[in-house]
Design a protein around this motif. Structure first.
Motif, short mmCIF file in Angstrom:
data_model
loop_
_atom_site.label_atom_id
_atom_site.label_comp_id
_atom_site.label_asym_id
_atom_site.label_seq_id
_atom_site.Cartn_x
_atom_site.Cartn_y
_atom_site.Cartn_z
N PHE A 83 -28.87 -2.22 -34.91
CA PHE A 83 -29.31 -0.67 -35.20
C PHE A 83 -28.69 0.20 -35.92
O PHE A 83 -27.52 0.62 -35.85
CB PHE A 83 -29.97 -0.14 -33.53
N LEU A 84 -29.29 0.95 -36.82
CA LEU A 84 -28.90 2.11 -37.63
C LEU A 84 -29.99 3.17 -37.08
O LEU A 84 -30.77 3.79 -37.03
CB LEU A 84 -29.28 1.39 -38.79
N SER A 85 -28.95 4.46 -37.09
CA SER A 85 -28.87 5.69 -37.24
C SER A 85 -28.98 6.30 -38.83
O SER A 85 -27.54 5.70 -39.35
CB SER A 85 -27.62 6.86 -36.04
N PHE A 86 -29.14 6.79 -39.07
CA PHE A 86 -29.00 7.63 -40.39
C PHE A 86 -29.64 8.70 -40.86
O PHE A 86 -29.48 9.07 -41.89
CB PHE A 86 -29.46 6.99 -41.79
N ALA A 87 -28.84 9.21 -39.58
CA ALA A 87 -29.96 11.03 -39.65
C ALA A 87 -28.37 11.86 -39.72
O ALA A 87 -27.64 10.96 -39.53
CB ALA A 87 -30.20 11.48 -38.23
N ARG A 88 -28.62 12.79 -40.34
CA ARG A 88 -27.73 13.81 -40.44
C ARG A 88 -26.66 14.69 -38.99
O ARG A 88 -27.12 14.14 -38.30
CB ARG A 88 -28.51 15.40 -40.51
N LEU A 89 -25.99 14.26 -39.06
CA LEU A 89 -25.01 14.54 -37.77
C LEU A 89 -24.53 15.85 -37.10
O LEU A 89 -23.92 16.85 -38.28
CB LEU A 89 -23.55 14.22 -37.98
N ALA A 90 -25.96 16.61 -37.00
CA ALA A 90 -25.82 17.75 -36.47
C ALA A 90 -27.19 17.82 -35.20
O ALA A 90 -27.52 17.22 -34.55
CB ALA A 90 -26.96 18.18 -37.38
N ASP A 91 -26.87 19.50 -34.70
CA ASP A 91 -27.52 19.53 -33.51
C ASP A 91 -28.65 18.70 -33.16
O ASP A 91 -29.17 18.33 -32.46
CB ASP A 91 -27.11 20.50 -33.02
N ALA A 92 -29.51 19.60 -33.48
CA ALA A 92 -30.93 19.40 -33.71
C ALA A 92 -31.00 17.64 -33.87
O ALA A 92 -32.18 17.01 -33.35
CB ALA A 92 -31.48 19.59 -34.72
N LYS A 93 -30.93 16.43 -34.22
CA LYS A 93 -30.65 15.14 -34.78
C LYS A 93 -30.28 14.60 -33.67
O LYS A 93 -31.00 12.97 -33.74
CB LYS A 93 -30.21 14.69 -35.98
N ARG A 94 -29.59 15.12 -32.87
CA ARG A 94 -29.50 14.50 -31.56
C ARG A 94 -28.41 13.21 -31.96
O ARG A 94 -28.80 11.94 -31.30
CB ARG A 94 -30.44 14.64 -30.79
N VAL A 95 -27.94 13.33 -32.94
CA VAL A 95 -27.19 11.39 -33.03
C VAL A 95 -25.79 10.98 -31.47
O VAL A 95 -25.46 10.66 -31.65
CB VAL A 95 -26.70 11.72 -34.33
N ASP A 96 -25.30 12.49 -31.04
CA ASP A 96 -24.31 12.32 -29.71
C ASP A 96 -25.04 11.78 -29.28
O ASP A 96 -24.88 10.70 -28.58
CB ASP A 96 -23.91 13.52 -29.27
N ARG A 97 -26.12 12.09 -28.65
CA ARG A 97 -26.93 10.94 -27.95
C ARG A 97 -26.86 10.14 -27.65
O ARG A 97 -26.78 8.57 -26.66
CB ARG A 97 -28.36 11.48 -27.38
#
Length: 231
Positions: A66-80
């Motif tokens: 799986f790929l995540s290429f969103a910016r690492l910022a609070d609103a993008k919730r990549v941490d979740r």
């Protein structure tokens, strides 16, 4: 500082509203943003979706990540997303990030000692096309995104999107056809359930629908609609 801040805000609003009155018509990037313009500025606008270059974002193959290429910022919730994969060691996640992303250190800490999670920064965009074109699916779960180009780019490459029921994403992705929908709260459990649903076999069956859907946001559609507005 508070009175000064209020004065600055008043001046900014005055200048903003003054310039708006000079505009013949407003084009906005989604119905989501259109609603905000009407709510906060009381102006009507027309939607013109940003285009994706489908000659760039194309199917390459299907590798099992799986790929995540969103910016690492609070609103993008990549941490979740990272948290969800920590408990799914048999599922692989690749996270593409920018060197100046504000949540970078937090994500690195969360992903430490997780061999199924790989963090990558790219030197050029050509590599991004390769990662998207070879993924199983992409994941994008931001909070109230204006429009969201990432899902359209993913669908252009024939890759379904694990997405969240919020913001402009509701205007592009189709549940169980070009992606899998989770609730707007984006709980860890709901992310994990969606990951399990998007098996390699299931993702392959979605390829054609993803590519067809992306054509609706392609350069030709953009140009045609823009010409209509310019008449």
């Amino acid at each position: 500082l508070r009175p000064t801040f209020k004065i600055a805000c008043s001046i900014f609003r005055f200048l903003y509203e003054r310039d708006l009155k000079k505009i013949d018509f407003i084009l906005t990037n989604s119905k989501n943003t259109q609603t905000r313009i009407q709510k906060y500025l009381w102006y009507d606008s027309q939607v013109l979706y940003p285009p994706v270059d489908m000659t760039r974002f194309v199917w390459k193959s299907q590798k099992d990540y799986f790929l995540s290429f969103a910016r690492l910022a609070d609103a993008k919730r990549v941490d979740r997303v990272v948290e969800a994969f920590k408990d799914l060691p048999d599922q692989k996640l690749i996270v593409i990030y920018g060197k100046n992303d504000p949540q970078r250190e937090k994500i690195f800490s969360l992903a430490a000692w997780c061999p199924n999670i790989e963090l990558i920064t790219l030197e050029n965009n050509d590599l991004l096309y390769e990662y998207i074109g070879n993924a199983r699916a992409s994941i994008y779960i931001p909070i109230d995104e204006d429009f969201g180009m990432s899902p359209v780019e993913s669908m252009s490459a024939g890759k379904p999107v694990l997405w969240v029921n919020d913001g402009g994403l509701k205007e592009t992705i189709i549940h169980e056809k070009t992606g899998y929908l989770i609730d707007s709260k984006a709980s860890i459990q709901s992310i994990q359930e969606a990951i399990k649903y998007l098996t390699p076999e299931k993702c392959l069956t979605m390829r054609s629908d993803c590519e067809k859907r992306a054509w609706e946001f392609g350069l030709e559609s953009f140009e045609k609609q823009l010409q209509e507005y310019m008449k």
